[in-house]
Design a protein around this motif. Structure first.
Motif, PDB file in Angstrom:
ATOM      1  N   ALA A 121       0.829  -1.203   0.000  1.00 41.69           N
ATOM      2  CA  ALA A 121       0.000   0.000   0.000  1.00 41.69           C
ATOM      3  C   ALA A 121       0.866   1.257   0.000  1.00 41.69           C
ATOM      4  CB  ALA A 121      -0.938  -0.008   1.196  1.00 41.69           C
ATOM      5  N   ARG A 122       1.960   1.235   0.741  1.00 37.65           N
ATOM      6  CA  ARG A 122       2.836   2.417   0.765  1.00 37.65           C
ATOM      7  C   ARG A 122       3.481   2.645  -0.601  1.00 37.65           C
ATOM      8  NH1 ARG A 122       4.041   0.319   6.042  1.00 37.65           N
ATOM      9  NH2 ARG A 122       5.912  -0.736   5.261  1.00 37.65           N
ATOM     10  N   ILE A 123       3.894   1.565  -1.267  1.00 41.14           N
ATOM     11  CA  ILE A 123       4.464   1.706  -2.610  1.00 41.14           C
ATOM     12  C   ILE A 123       3.428   2.294  -3.568  1.00 41.14           C
ATOM     13  CG2 ILE A 123       5.367   0.409  -4.584  1.00 41.14           C
ATOM     14  CD1 ILE A 123       6.572  -1.569  -2.524  1.00 41.14           C
ATOM     15  N   LEU A 124       2.196   1.816  -3.465  1.00 40.10           N
ATOM     16  CA  LEU A 124       1.136   2.333  -4.335  1.00 40.10           C
ATOM     17  C   LEU A 124       0.779   3.774  -3.992  1.00 40.10           C
ATOM     18  CD1 LEU A 124      -1.193  -0.785  -4.524  1.00 40.10           C
ATOM     19  CD2 LEU A 124       0.453  -0.004  -6.237  1.00 40.10           C
ATOM     20  N   ALA A 125       0.764   4.106  -2.712  1.00 37.34           N
ATOM     21  CA  ALA A 125       0.465   5.487  -2.310  1.00 37.34           C
ATOM     22  C   ALA A 125       1.495   6.448  -2.889  1.00 37.34           C
ATOM     23  CB  ALA A 125       0.412   5.593  -0.792  1.00 37.34           C
ATOM     24  N   ALA A 126       2.750   6.035  -2.922  1.00 41.04           N
ATOM     25  CA  ALA A 126       3.791   6.881  -3.508  1.00 41.04           C
ATOM     26  C   ALA A 126       3.526   7.097  -4.990  1.00 41.04           C
ATOM     27  CB  ALA A 126       5.162   6.250  -3.294  1.00 41.04           C
ATOM     28  N   GLY A 127       3.051   6.055  -5.676  1.00 43.72           N
ATOM     29  CA  GLY A 127       2.723   6.209  -7.084  1.00 43.72           C
ATOM     30  C   GLY A 127       1.563   7.152  -7.304  1.00 43.72           C
ATOM     31  N   ILE A 128       0.548   7.051  -6.466  1.00 45.00           N
ATOM     32  CA  ILE A 128      -0.594   7.961  -6.593  1.00 45.00           C
ATOM     33  C   ILE A 128      -0.176   9.386  -6.284  1.00 45.00           C
ATOM     34  CG2 ILE A 128      -2.826   8.551  -5.546  1.00 45.00           C
ATOM     35  CD1 ILE A 128      -3.347   5.517  -5.380  1.00 45.00           C
ATOM     36  N   ASP A 129       0.655   9.583  -5.277  1.00 44.62           N
ATOM     37  CA  ASP A 129       1.157  10.932  -4.979  1.00 44.62           C
ATOM     38  C   ASP A 129       1.889  11.515  -6.180  1.00 44.62           C
ATOM     39  OD1 ASP A 129       0.144  10.908  -2.414  1.00 44.62           O
ATOM     40  OD2 ASP A 129       2.046  10.348  -1.462  1.00 44.62           O
ATOM     41  N   ARG A 130       2.614  10.674  -6.889  1.00 45.35           N
ATOM     42  CA  ARG A 130       3.371  11.127  -8.054  1.00 45.35           C
ATOM     43  C   ARG A 130       2.461  11.410  -9.246  1.00 45.35           C
ATOM     44  NH1 ARG A 130       8.239   9.236 -10.547  1.00 45.35           N
ATOM     45  NH2 ARG A 130       8.368  10.140 -12.645  1.00 45.35           N
ATOM     46  N   LEU A 131       1.532  10.525  -9.522  1.00 46.25           N
ATOM     47  CA  LEU A 131       0.741  10.611 -10.748  1.00 46.25           C
ATOM     48  C   LEU A 131      -0.522  11.441 -10.587  1.00 46.25           C
ATOM     49  CD1 LEU A 131       1.065   6.902 -11.898  1.00 46.25           C
ATOM     50  CD2 LEU A 131       2.311   8.868 -12.788  1.00 46.25           C
ATOM     51  N   VAL A 132      -1.175  11.306  -9.448  1.00 48.53           N
ATOM     52  CA  VAL A 132      -2.448  11.994  -9.223  1.00 48.53           C
ATOM     53  C   VAL A 132      -2.237  13.291  -8.451  1.00 48.53           C
ATOM     54  CG1 VAL A 132      -4.789  11.705  -8.296  1.00 48.53           C
ATOM     55  CG2 VAL A 132      -3.587   9.743  -9.225  1.00 48.53           C
ATOM     56  N   GLU A 133      -1.115  13.364  -7.749  1.00 49.39           N
ATOM     57  CA  GLU A 133      -0.759  14.518  -6.912  1.00 49.39           C
ATOM     58  C   GLU A 133      -1.857  14.741  -5.883  1.00 49.39           C
ATOM     59  OE1 GLU A 133       0.066  17.524  -9.871  1.00 49.39           O
ATOM     60  OE2 GLU A 133       2.142  16.817 -10.081  1.00 49.39           O
ATOM     61  N   THR A 134      -2.435  15.916  -5.816  1.00 48.47           N
ATOM     62  CA  THR A 134      -3.436  16.198  -4.780  1.00 48.47           C
ATOM     63  C   THR A 134      -4.868  15.979  -5.261  1.00 48.47           C
ATOM     64  OG1 THR A 134      -3.475  18.549  -5.397  1.00 48.47           O
ATOM     65  CG2 THR A 134      -1.910  17.873  -3.677  1.00 48.47           C
ATOM     66  N   GLU A 135      -5.020  15.530  -6.498  1.00 48.21           N
ATOM     67  CA  GLU A 135      -6.348  15.320  -7.064  1.00 48.21           C
ATOM     68  C   GLU A 135      -7.076  14.192  -6.331  1.00 48.21           C
ATOM     69  OE1 GLU A 135      -8.208  13.871 -11.386  1.00 48.21           O
ATOM     70  OE2 GLU A 135      -6.058  14.282 -11.170  1.00 48.21           O
ATOM     71  N   ARG A 136      -8.373  14.312  -6.225  1.00 52.69           N
ATOM     72  CA  ARG A 136      -9.191  13.234  -5.694  1.00 52.69           C
ATOM     73  C   ARG A 136      -9.375  12.177  -6.782  1.00 52.69           C
ATOM     74  NH1 ARG A 136     -11.637  14.485  -1.002  1.00 52.69           N
ATOM     75  NH2 ARG A 136     -13.287  12.936  -1.346  1.00 52.69           N
ATOM     76  N   PHE A 137      -9.721  10.957  -6.376  1.00 51.48           N
ATOM     77  CA  PHE A 137      -9.841   9.884  -7.362  1.00 51.48           C
ATOM     78  C   PHE A 137     -10.841   8.836  -6.890  1.00 51.48           C
ATOM     79  CE2 PHE A 137      -6.488   8.701  -4.421  1.00 51.48           C
ATOM     80  CZ  PHE A 137      -6.658   7.345  -4.200  1.00 51.48           C
ATOM     81  N   HIS A 138     -11.311   8.051  -7.857  1.00 59.28           N
ATOM     82  CA  HIS A 138     -12.093   6.862  -7.569  1.00 59.28           C
ATOM     83  C   HIS A 138     -11.165   5.658  -7.586  1.00 59.28           C
ATOM     84  CE1 HIS A 138     -15.439   9.474  -9.151  1.00 59.28           C
ATOM     85  NE2 HIS A 138     -16.008   8.973  -8.065  1.00 59.28           N
ATOM     86  N   LEU A 139     -11.502   4.660  -6.766  1.00 61.95           N
ATOM     87  CA  LEU A 139     -10.674   3.467  -6.632  1.00 61.95           C
ATOM     88  C   LEU A 139     -11.521   2.232  -6.937  1.00 61.95           C
ATOM     89  CD1 LEU A 139      -7.905   2.286  -5.682  1.00 61.95           C
ATOM     90  CD2 LEU A 139      -8.860   2.243  -3.362  1.00 61.95           C
ATOM     91  N   VAL A 140     -10.969   1.323  -7.737  1.00 62.79           N
ATOM     92  CA  VAL A 140     -11.595   0.042  -8.042  1.00 62.79           C
ATOM     93  C   VAL A 140     -10.603  -1.051  -7.681  1.00 62.79           C
ATOM     94  CG1 VAL A 140     -12.569  -1.437  -9.850  1.00 62.79           C
ATOM     95  CG2 VAL A 140     -12.935   1.040  -9.937  1.00 62.79           C
ATOM     96  N   GLY A 141     -11.045  -2.052  -6.927  1.00 61.71           N
ATOM     97  CA  GLY A 141     -10.162  -3.159  -6.569  1.00 61.71           C
ATOM     98  C   GLY A 141     -10.808  -4.489  -6.887  1.00 61.71           C
ATOM     99  N   PHE A 142     -10.149  -5.261  -7.735  1.00 60.67           N
ATOM    100  CA  PHE A 142     -10.655  -6.578  -8.128  1.00 60.67           C
ATOM    101  C   PHE A 142     -10.020  -7.655  -7.252  1.00 60.67           C
ATOM    102  CE2 PHE A 142      -9.716 -10.246 -11.157  1.00 60.67           C
ATOM    103  CZ  PHE A 142     -10.899 -10.900 -10.878  1.00 60.67           C
ATOM    104  N   SER A 143     -10.863  -8.430  -6.555  1.00 66.40           N
ATOM    105  CA  SER A 143     -10.407  -9.590  -5.790  1.00 66.40           C
ATOM    106  C   SER A 143      -9.314  -9.162  -4.807  1.00 66.40           C
ATOM    107  CB  SER A 143      -9.953 -10.687  -6.755  1.00 66.40           C
ATOM    108  OG  SER A 143      -9.810 -11.927  -6.105  1.00 66.40           O
ATOM    109  N   TYR A 144      -8.097  -9.703  -4.937  1.00 72.34           N
ATOM    110  CA  TYR A 144      -7.005  -9.313  -4.042  1.00 72.34           C
ATOM    111  C   TYR A 144      -6.720  -7.816  -4.133  1.00 72.34           C
ATOM    112  CZ  TYR A 144      -2.320  -9.287  -1.968  1.00 72.34           C
ATOM    113  OH  TYR A 144      -1.214  -9.014  -1.189  1.00 72.34           O
ATOM    114  N   GLY A 145      -6.978  -7.217  -5.290  1.00 68.99           N
ATOM    115  CA  GLY A 145      -6.812  -5.773  -5.416  1.00 68.99           C
ATOM    116  C   GLY A 145      -7.741  -5.007  -4.502  1.00 68.99           C
ATOM    117  N   GLY A 146      -8.902  -5.611  -4.164  1.00 67.68           N
ATOM    118  CA  GLY A 146      -9.788  -4.985  -3.185  1.00 67.68           C
ATOM    119  C   GLY A 146      -9.176  -4.987  -1.801  1.00 67.68           C
TER     120      GLY A 146
END
Length: 297
Positions: free
Chosen positions: A102-127
């Motif tokens: 989750a921390r690795i993914l959060a760093a990616g979202i901080d980089r790509l999405v920056e401060t923008e809000r977003f919707h999240l979809v998680g399939f199976s283990y991704g949920g």
């Protein structure tokens, strides 16, 4: 551990004609590698607009959403990582520790999405991993759609998969991947086309982490109870892991969020977004619309 590709083996699926549409979609992506001290993840993006982050399932990659990306990229900026330990991303750690993922993914979202809000979809283990991510980024998530959810208290079925690891014959190996698709992913054998088999093969043979220990701890409830973000859920009505226990799933979702959308898609299994793509895309559109309507109240 799950099966992994033998050292030095060539990806026999990569040049197959039925894999060409997947390869083409991959080439269209804007690709970014986001590194942290704990590992790196490879991210792919398509389209422009509000950010829609999609997390694939266990033994998967971004291609779990192969039949969603172009559809939603018409109105969204679709952002899909390979989870750490899967696809093109680096291994997470030996135990596939979900907080680290989750921390690795959060760093990616901080980089790509920056401060923008977003919707999240998680399939199976991704949920499951999405629920850990939600604990880090809840104030920025406008809604979380759980697809084929696992890792919570509702009853589920055990599924036995067949090992392909020691099979050297190309056709026999591919047949084993087809068997596993039918066992856990696609309910109607007539819908298992060559592209589905090759997606399954490419994902399984690059997977380095066993997701089962994390799923067995059933973390979804505690994580979502700690965040209270808007929720929705989609299942195939023939989901091999869930049938026939959908009343329990509906009650579980309503207890977390009484206003949550709950969608059951007819005649589809666990990999509902591939097997019944049109119905799934419509259902996910409804879920995303419901988040916007709730925010406007």
């Amino acid at each position: 551990m799950l099966d992994s590709a033998p050292h030095g083996s060539s990806p026999e699926w990569s040049n197959h004609a039925a894999f060409a549409p997947v390869a083409e979609l991959n080439r269209e992506a804007r690709r970014t590698e986001v590194a942290t001290e704990e590992g790196f993840a490879v991210w792919r993006e398509w389209g422009t607009g509000p950010a829609l982050v999609m997390l694939h399932g266990g033994a998967g990659s971004w291609s779990h959403f192969f039949r969603q990306i172009r559809f939603f990229a018409q109105n969204y900026r679709v952002i899909v990582p390979d989870l750490p330990g899967f696809g093109d991303s680096a291994d997470c750690n030996r135990d596939a520790e979900p907080h680290r993922m989750a921390r690795i993914l959060a760093a990616g979202i901080d980089r790509l999405v920056e401060t923008e809000r977003f919707h999240l979809v998680g399939f199976s283990y991704g949920g499951i991993i999405g629920s850990f991510l939600a604990r880090l980024l809840a104030p920025r998530i406008d809604g979380f759609v759980i697809v084929g959810g696992v890792g919570f208290e509702a009853r589920r079925n055990d599924v036995n998969l067949s090992s392909w690891r020691r099979i050297s014959d190309t056709e026999q190996r591919r047949a084993r991947h087809r068997d596993n698709l039918l066992a856990i992913m696609i309910a109607d054998p007539g819908r298992i086309d060559e592209t589905a088999i090759l997606i399954q093969q490419s994902n399984a043979e690059r997977s380095r982490h066993d997701t089962r220990p994390t799923a067995r701890t059933k973390p979804l409830t505690a994580n979502l109870d700690a965040t209270r973000i808007p929720l929705a859920a989609i299942w195939g009505e023939r989901d091999q892991l869930a049938v026939p226990y959908f009343d329990e799933r509906r009650a579980w979702l309503a207890a977390r969020d009484p206003d949550a959308c709950f969608k059951l898609i007819e005649d589809a299994g666990h990999w509902v977004q591939y097997e019944a793509a049109d119905a799934f895309n419509a259902a996910l559109t409804d879920c995303l619309r419901s988040f916007a309507e709730r925010a406007d109240k």
